[in-house]
Design a protein around this motif. Structure first.
Motif, mmCIF file in Angstrom:
data_model
loop_
_atom_site.group_PDB
_atom_site.id
_atom_site.type_symbol
_atom_site.label_atom_id
_atom_site.label_comp_id
_atom_site.label_asym_id
_atom_site.label_seq_id
_atom_site.Cartn_x
_atom_site.Cartn_y
_atom_site.Cartn_z
ATOM 1 N N PHE A 26 0.434 3.772 -68.117
ATOM 2 C CA PHE A 26 -0.880 4.269 -68.530
ATOM 3 C C PHE A 26 -0.780 5.702 -69.030
ATOM 4 O O PHE A 26 0.093 6.450 -68.627
ATOM 5 C CB PHE A 26 -1.847 4.281 -67.341
ATOM 6 N N LYS A 27 -1.705 6.074 -69.908
ATOM 7 C CA LYS A 27 -1.831 7.466 -70.289
ATOM 8 C C LYS A 27 -3.283 7.753 -70.663
ATOM 9 O O LYS A 27 -3.885 7.030 -71.452
ATOM 10 C CB LYS A 27 -0.925 7.786 -71.479
ATOM 11 N N ALA A 28 -3.837 8.804 -70.062
ATOM 12 C CA ALA A 28 -5.223 9.171 -70.343
ATOM 13 C C ALA A 28 -5.252 10.085 -71.558
ATOM 14 O O ALA A 28 -4.490 11.035 -71.640
ATOM 15 C CB ALA A 28 -5.834 9.873 -69.136
ATOM 16 N N VAL A 29 -6.151 9.783 -72.499
ATOM 17 C CA VAL A 29 -6.277 10.605 -73.710
ATOM 18 C C VAL A 29 -7.743 10.745 -74.113
ATOM 19 O O VAL A 29 -8.548 9.863 -73.831
ATOM 20 C CB VAL A 29 -5.520 9.983 -74.912
ATOM 21 N N PRO A 30 -8.072 11.848 -74.758
ATOM 22 C CA PRO A 30 -9.405 11.942 -75.333
ATOM 23 C C PRO A 30 -9.427 11.196 -76.669
ATOM 24 O O PRO A 30 -8.437 11.199 -77.392
ATOM 25 C CB PRO A 30 -9.594 13.439 -75.561
ATOM 26 N N PRO A 155 -11.548 4.475 -68.222
ATOM 27 C CA PRO A 155 -10.921 5.004 -67.010
ATOM 28 C C PRO A 155 -11.649 4.569 -65.738
ATOM 29 O O PRO A 155 -12.851 4.317 -65.755
ATOM 30 C CB PRO A 155 -11.009 6.522 -67.181
ATOM 31 N N SER A 156 -10.901 4.439 -64.672
ATOM 32 C CA SER A 156 -11.469 4.103 -63.362
ATOM 33 C C SER A 156 -10.515 4.662 -62.314
ATOM 34 O O SER A 156 -9.396 5.035 -62.631
ATOM 35 C CB SER A 156 -11.583 2.596 -63.196
ATOM 36 N N THR A 157 -10.965 4.678 -61.068
ATOM 37 C CA THR A 157 -10.092 5.149 -59.998
ATOM 38 C C THR A 157 -8.829 4.294 -59.942
ATOM 39 O O THR A 157 -7.731 4.798 -59.759
ATOM 40 C CB THR A 157 -10.817 5.101 -58.642
ATOM 41 N N ARG A 158 -9.003 2.985 -60.113
ATOM 42 C CA ARG A 158 -7.845 2.095 -60.084
ATOM 43 C C ARG A 158 -6.792 2.547 -61.099
ATOM 44 O O ARG A 158 -5.624 2.738 -60.765
ATOM 45 C CB ARG A 158 -8.262 0.660 -60.437
ATOM 46 N N ILE A 159 -7.231 2.751 -62.321
ATOM 47 C CA ILE A 159 -6.297 3.062 -63.394
ATOM 48 C C ILE A 159 -5.740 4.474 -63.246
ATOM 49 O O ILE A 159 -4.531 4.686 -63.344
ATOM 50 C CB ILE A 159 -7.005 2.867 -64.749
ATOM 51 N N LEU A 160 -6.613 5.430 -62.980
ATOM 52 C CA LEU A 160 -6.153 6.820 -62.940
ATOM 53 C C LEU A 160 -5.268 7.093 -61.723
ATOM 54 O O LEU A 160 -4.293 7.841 -61.816
ATOM 55 C CB LEU A 160 -7.342 7.779 -62.969
ATOM 56 N N SER A 161 -5.583 6.458 -60.593
ATOM 57 C CA SER A 161 -4.741 6.723 -59.425
ATOM 58 C C SER A 161 -3.379 6.036 -59.575
ATOM 59 O O SER A 161 -2.365 6.568 -59.123
ATOM 60 C CB SER A 161 -5.435 6.299 -58.126
ATOM 61 N N LYS A 171 1.740 16.119 -58.489
ATOM 62 C CA LYS A 171 0.445 16.787 -58.655
ATOM 63 C C LYS A 171 -0.590 16.269 -57.670
ATOM 64 O O LYS A 171 -1.630 16.880 -57.484
ATOM 65 C CB LYS A 171 -0.070 16.548 -60.076
ATOM 66 N N ILE A 172 -0.339 15.088 -57.100
ATOM 67 C CA ILE A 172 -1.328 14.508 -56.180
ATOM 68 C C ILE A 172 -0.726 14.342 -54.782
ATOM 69 O O ILE A 172 -1.156 13.487 -54.007
ATOM 70 C CB ILE A 172 -1.880 13.173 -56.717
ATOM 71 N N ASN A 173 0.269 15.157 -54.472
ATOM 72 C CA ASN A 173 0.915 15.137 -53.149
ATOM 73 C C ASN A 173 1.381 13.737 -52.749
ATOM 74 O O ASN A 173 1.318 13.356 -51.586
ATOM 75 C CB ASN A 173 -0.039 15.693 -52.083
ATOM 76 N N HIS A 174 1.821 12.974 -53.744
ATOM 77 C CA HIS A 174 2.370 11.631 -53.507
ATOM 78 C C HIS A 174 1.372 10.688 -52.828
ATOM 79 O O HIS A 174 1.768 9.777 -52.102
ATOM 80 C CB HIS A 174 3.676 11.709 -52.719
ATOM 81 N N LEU A 175 0.111 10.932 -53.066
ATOM 82 C CA LEU A 175 -0.940 10.058 -52.545
ATOM 83 C C LEU A 175 -0.921 8.750 -53.333
ATOM 84 O O LEU A 175 -1.297 8.714 -54.507
ATOM 85 C CB LEU A 175 -2.302 10.760 -52.705
ATOM 86 N N ARG A 176 -0.466 7.671 -52.676
ATOM 87 C CA ARG A 176 -0.378 6.400 -53.392
ATOM 88 C C ARG A 176 -1.780 5.781 -53.502
ATOM 89 O O ARG A 176 -2.648 6.037 -52.678
ATOM 90 C CB ARG A 176 0.565 5.445 -52.667
ATOM 91 N N TYR A 177 -1.989 4.947 -54.524
ATOM 92 C CA TYR A 177 -3.350 4.472 -54.788
ATOM 93 C C TYR A 177 -3.924 3.628 -53.663
ATOM 94 O O TYR A 177 -5.121 3.670 -53.414
ATOM 95 C CB TYR A 177 -3.437 3.731 -56.127
ATOM 96 N N ASP A 178 -3.076 2.894 -52.957
ATOM 97 C CA ASP A 178 -3.628 2.112 -51.848
ATOM 98 C C ASP A 178 -4.038 3.026 -50.692
ATOM 99 O O ASP A 178 -4.958 2.702 -49.943
ATOM 100 C CB ASP A 178 -2.629 1.056 -51.365
ATOM 101 N N THR A 179 -3.351 4.173 -50.564
ATOM 102 C CA THR A 179 -3.754 5.138 -49.539
ATOM 103 C C THR A 179 -5.106 5.748 -49.909
ATOM 104 O O THR A 179 -5.987 5.898 -49.055
ATOM 105 C CB THR A 179 -2.698 6.254 -49.405
ATOM 106 N N LEU A 180 -5.272 6.067 -51.188
ATOM 107 C CA LEU A 180 -6.561 6.586 -51.652
ATOM 108 C C LEU A 180 -7.670 5.559 -51.398
ATOM 109 O O LEU A 180 -8.771 5.902 -50.959
ATOM 110 C CB LEU A 180 -6.477 6.948 -53.144
ATOM 111 N N ALA A 181 -7.342 4.295 -51.646
ATOM 112 C CA ALA A 181 -8.326 3.231 -51.406
ATOM 113 C C ALA A 181 -8.754 3.206 -49.939
ATOM 114 O O ALA A 181 -9.940 3.055 -49.626
ATOM 115 C CB ALA A 181 -7.743 1.872 -51.813
#
Lengths: 485, 308
Positions: A26-30, A155-161, A171-181
């Protein structure tokens, strides 16, 4: 009917934040016109994508144009011929009759990826002898290389995380997306909450909380240093009203607020107006500030980050050109001074408002995910949370949370403390070839969660209640220890 | 109180959680004139609960005390009356994120079961979203309706009593997401597709067995779903303990002990390992995994309904 559909957020619009997807990258772009994008070694313009529905898959054609991909007319592989095993397949390096130069020539001619793959198959002497499974695998591999298809997603939390964890975990202290969930669920994040968020995850955790609150309720973001970092938050492309009830408060003022000596006279040094700019320019994605901070603060070089460096660079340069800032700078200087004063005034007013919100000490939850030691943060920030509300602390490492657990028990006013971690395992599911994927993530961080209760000022016996029921009998305890010695 | 809105004080008609200790709690329906028995004695609702703050300590008749907590979907999941096997918060959290749920989302679910996931979904999509949940067992459907009413969320959910594999979700082209927890999800994939919005949406299917997953993945592919991805999430819980390890006696003279490298100068520092050479032990804090943990709940298969 589709043409008439103008629901907001349905179609790709100029100025949107979008996410490009190719396979699992994935890559976020304007979304901007006439702006060159480099993604997965491909360059193209997003101009043609504007107006299409999010989720559309595009093919990159010559000249960097995007063309919506038609439903695949599977190149019906004629009468399937396949071997049963590989006993007679020898790796002599000569099975492919097309040379590197041949393939390059095909590409230069602008021949579609699909056709190149077909040619590769026809010119492979061993293809027919491969097993059906091996043929499948071969085609998949070649398609991945030669068929340049890009899907544009909202974009969504799923995609961005997922994106951040893969591209820039540092940059996110290795916070994995399932941990964020887990954090969002354990914290009972929902519309109407009054949340306190303290994070140094580029604004990703803040964005996730904002998404779940849908613009209802309020969020107070505690920040270290000169201002909150919201590079990831801006990738979400939230509508303006979402920012109306987003407040920020400097960590360095927490002690004075708790002791009653808080005043706005000694404001922390004016942020290098990054936070405010970020907020206003919500909608344009700019990792500039975050990546600058990152390189200043830590010399840890993330491989994912490095490989993307050139891309980011390019994006930044073009951005600077677009705005044509430099020429008008002198003229604007005077106005800037006045503007700065006005902003400072506004900032002070906002700070007083935020302090008042905190003083009510009735927040509906606390989310902490930072690079700092969690214990002092928890011991102070929990003061602002109402009783019977959940709190969740993330830490990349387990040990600080062990200490935090002990200190919270001593303090009292919390129950149901739980230290946990999640493991995430992905599967390949194919007929007769299902198995867990070869690799899984080794570390996605740890969580300490609990619920606040009315703090008994006389004695912190809330902890003794739980300690009583929670501690296993000593004989059992012994066994656990023995097992792990 | 309601499950989608915090309240400060306990009111008549609320569902509250009585917390006795770790993993020891139960829900109670607050009613004037009612009493609840606990192992610490009786709680009188009129005097002990109504009007008190959530999170308060309540002293029971025998002098023991409990905490009264505001209900949340997570606490409900730990305390609800089981009518079926239920989904727990670890799976629920990844389902919610991967289905991209948020306020305003329209979700279809089947089966309703005991309503563990339903409460979490409703909490997330409120106040503007809606849950359409389908349960083929009539009694369970009725019981779920009753609970949603009691919990103040009935306006956010529609319970339909029918067979999702035969009759679908009862809605079409409205959903942002579909969740399936049924024995034969592959038979409902077509219905899921038509329940989802025309421009697309997300789907998740939960199955304990890999054979179920295979059939589901095939059905998803046949119906044109993309981004098909199967995963499994496991929760590891740690007990925080202070552990002492004995230092072995290797026959060295006692005065030589100081040279073995342990720092015994700062025994009051709780955070760091500390040695007590007199007793010959080293103490440290550890996160000890539980002796037994849940090794498998189910496979979660996610996919996207794309435009084609």
């Amino acid at each position: 009917a589709m043409e008439a559909d103008t629901r907001p957020g349905l179609r790709i619009c100029e100025g949107d934040c979008a996410v490009l997807k190719r396979d699992d990258v994935f890559k976020a772009v304007p979304v901007l016109r006439r702006r060159k994008i480099i993604f997965e070694k491909q360059w193209f313009y997003l101009d043609n994508a504007i107006g299409h529905i999010y989720g559309t898959t595009f093919e990159v054609t010559s000249g960097g144009n995007l063309q919506p991909k038609q439903e695949m007319e599977e190149a019906a592989t004629e009468t399937k011929e396949a071997g049963t095993d590989n006993r007679n397949i020898v790796d002599d390096g000569k099975s492919q009759k097309l040379t590197h130069d041949d393939i390059k020539a095909l590409k230069d001619k602008g021949i579609k990826g699909q056709e190149i793959v077909q040619q590769l198959i026809e010119n492979s002497t061993t293809f027919r002898d491969k097993t059906e499974f091996a043929q499948d695998k071969y085609i998949k591999k070649k398609k991945k290389k030669y068929e340049a298809v890009i899907t544009i997603l909202r974009p969504s939390t799923r995609i961005l995380s997922t994106m951040y964890y893969a591209r820039e975990p540092g940059k996110i202290n290795h916070l994995r997306y399932d941990t964020l969930a887990q954090m969002l669920t354990l914290g009972n994040i929902h519309a109407g909450n009054k949340m306190i968020v303290m994070e140094t995850c580029a604004g990703l955790v803040l964005g996730a909380v904002m998404e779940r609150m849908g613009g209802y309720g309020s969020i107070i973001q505690m920040y270290p240093g000169g201002g909150p970092v919201r590079a990831a938050t801006s990738c979400f492309g939230f509508p303006k009203p979402f920012f109306n009830n987003l407040h920020e408060f400097p960590l360095s003022k927490v002690d004075s607020l708790l002791s009653g000596t808080f005043s706005t006279e000694s404001l922390p040094s004016e942020p290098e107006d990054n936070a405010l700019v970020e907020e206003e320019s919500n909608g344009s994605i700019d990792d500039k500030q975050a990546s600058l901070q990152e390189t200043e603060e830590e010399s840890t070089t993330e491989t994912a980050m490095e490989s993307n460096q050139t891309e980011e660079q390019e994006t930044m340069d073009i951005n600077a050109e677009d705005t044509g800032f430099k020429e008008n700078q002198e003229k604007e200087n005077k106005e800037n001074v006045r503007e700065k004063q006005r902003k400072q005034q506004e900032r002070r007013k906002k700070l007083i408002e935020t302090a008042a919100l905190l003083r009510e000490k009735n927040a509906d939850g606390l989310i902490v995910a930072s690079k700092f030691h969690p214990t002092p943060l928890l011991l102070s920030l929990l003061e602002f949370v109402a009783p019977s509300r959940p709190f969740v602390v993330y830490c990349q490492y387990k040990e600080p949370l062990l200490e935090c657990y002990t200190k919270l028990r001593e303090r009292g006013g919390v129950i149901n403390l739980k230290l946990s971690e999640t493991w995430l395992r992905s599967y390949q599911v194919l007929p007769d070839r299902s198995h867990p994927k070869l690799t899984m993530s080794g570390g996605g961080g740890y969580l300490l969660s609990g619920i606040t209760v009315v703090l008994d000022k006389s004695k912190s016996d809330s902890s003794s209640l739980e300690a009583l029921t929670m501690d296993e009998p000593s004989s059992k305890k012994r066994k656990v220890q023995d097992l792990h010695c | 109180m309601s499950f989608v809105e915090y309240g400060d004080t306990i009111k008549d008609g609320d569902t509250a959680i009585v917390f006795l200790g770790h993993e020891s709690m139960f829900p109670v329906k607050v009613q004037h004139g009612t009493v609840t028995q606990t192992k610490y004695g009786v709680i009188r609702h009129s005097t002990d609960l109504i009007g008190k703050k959530y999170g308060s300590k309540v002293t029971c008749s025998k002098g023991g005390w409990v905490f009264i907590l505001h209900p949340t979907p997570e606490l409900w999941t730990m305390n609800l009356p089981h009518r079926t096997q239920i989904l727990y918060s670890t799976d629920i959290s990844i389902i919610t994120m991967m289905l991209e749920l948020k306020p305003g989302s329209i979700v279809c679910e089947s089966g309703t079961g005991s309503g563990s996931l339903s409460h979490a979904l409703i909490r997330t999509v409120a106040p503007t979203g809606h849950l359409y949940t389908v349960e083929f067992h009539q009694q369970r459907a009725e019981k779920a309706r009753e609970e949603f009413r009691e919990h103040g969320v009935e306006h956010l959910v529609t319970v339909t009593n029918q067979d999702v594999c035969k009759n679908g979700f009862g809605v079409s082209n409205v959903a942002d997401a579909v969740f399936l927890d049924i024995p034969s999800p592959w038979e409902a994939i077509g219905h899921a597709k038509s329940a989802l919005k025309a421009e697309g949406g997300r789907i998740c299917s939960f199955s304990p067995c890999i054979e179920q997953v295979q059939r589901t993945c095939l059905a998803m592919e046949e119906h044109g779903f993309t981004e098909i991805n199967t995963l499994e999430i496991l929760l590891r819980v740690y007990n925080v303990r202070t552990i002492s390890l004995q230092i072995p006696d290797l026959g060295k003279a006692s005065e030589d002990n100081s040279s073995i490298g342990f720092d015994s100068s700062n025994p009051s520092d709780e955070g760091s390992p500390c040695t007590n050479l007199q007793q010959g032990t080293v103490q440290f804090k550890s996160g000890v995994p539980l002796r037994e943990m849940v090794g498998h709940t189910g496979y979660l298969t996610f996919a996207t309904k794309s435009l084609f």
